[in-house]
Design an enzyme around this catalytic site. Sequence first.
Site: not given
Ligand code: UD1
Length: 366
Positions: A205
């Site tokens: 991820h």
């Molecule tokens: C975040 C953390 C990372 C951790 C990871 C675990 C930071 C900087 N990053 O990254 O350290 O390893 O979480 O998962 O805090 N999304 C959904 N549903 C959700 C959450 C996110 O669809 O419940 C989507 C968001 O819209 C985005 C993507 O997933 O497009 C990534 O989510 P984001 O919160 O940017 O960070 P992670 O990659 O999850």
Amino acid sequence: MKILSIAGARPNFMKIAPLHRAFQANPSIESKIIHTGQHYDRGMSDIFFQQLELPEPDYNLGVGGGSHTQQTAKIMLEFEKVVELEKPDLVVVVGDVNSTVACTLVSSKMGIRVAHVEAGLRSFDRAMPEEINRLLTDSISDYLFVSEMAGMINLAKEGVASEKTFFVGNVMIDSLVHFREKAKALDVLASIGVAAKDYVLVTMHRPSNVDNAAGLSDITAIIEDLVQHRKVVFPVHPRTEKNLAQFGLLDKLKSLENLVILPPQGYLEFLNLMDNACLVLTDSGGIQEETTYLQVPCLTFRNSTERPVTVELGTNQLLADLNPATVKAKVGEIFAGKAKAGVIPPFWDGKAALRIADILLEKYAS
Ligand code: UD1
């Protein structure tokens, strides 16, 4: 002593759970949980609260996604209101996500003490958003609770006063120890048609691996090779799923025989899947530690780790890039019985949160 514990993203929930349990067990602590809403899907958030036996959060700030700046700023604005209302004695933050640094900044500016759990870890790679979060959080926290000796050394080198740092062990391992038997009892393997110690578990991820076409096609090629040798189980993070679909690779993966693609798994299901895997391929931070505890071989697709004990003592090995040929060679060694043996690091014994609660109470009393 009123404590607000911050949980925002998936890797926070299993760290907050043993802390809340340890705080609740002590009559002189009032423990409240604040969910920032950084992760919001049921599969990324709610299911963890249920399975980890956490109560509903006292506040949910509902901040959702957005750029890092937007997310961090939204958390700060919302959390400030909670601090004004609750007037806590202490705020506890865990790990290295945006929620961690946002709530630390707010607390520090409002004169509230902060304890950072999982302090001192450094990848020395400032291109990782988590590294910036770690550095900022540690530099303004009042109590720094450290999970491995490297963290103590890093903090000492950065000039942090030794009275502020405590080597207590690993709260995420507290959750693993507490819930392992319950996870083992689940019927996860039969339900997806794999057998114990006969499949590879894959998770990816990290933006550096999954936000670009080259990384995603390497991951696809690695999986295409793996399925020739073993079944592969791949729970897909929302970020990775979106990007695989966007780059036209999701259908290709879905068509592979021997590959089980799953949505993000609950804590207990994933623990069961790790415990029974013959090999884990990942780019996660926490999974490096969990596989070390479980003594399952782990290949981590990163060129640095902030958790060096998993390489020095544990079963983890770093692979600097996703080059399918290098991975094939490494995996071949492991399938040939040459996996790296490991031992469980000191203080990873299920009691870290109890140590933290004791220290905080002592500090509060003095
Ligand atoms: C975040 C953390 C990372 C951790 C990871 C675990 C930071 C900087 N990053 O990254 O350290 O390893 O979480 O998962 O805090 N999304 C959904 N549903 C959700 C959450 C996110 O669809 O419940 C989507 C968001 O819209 C985005 C993507 O997933 O497009 C990534 O989510 P984001 O919160 O940017 O960070 P992670 O990659 O999850």
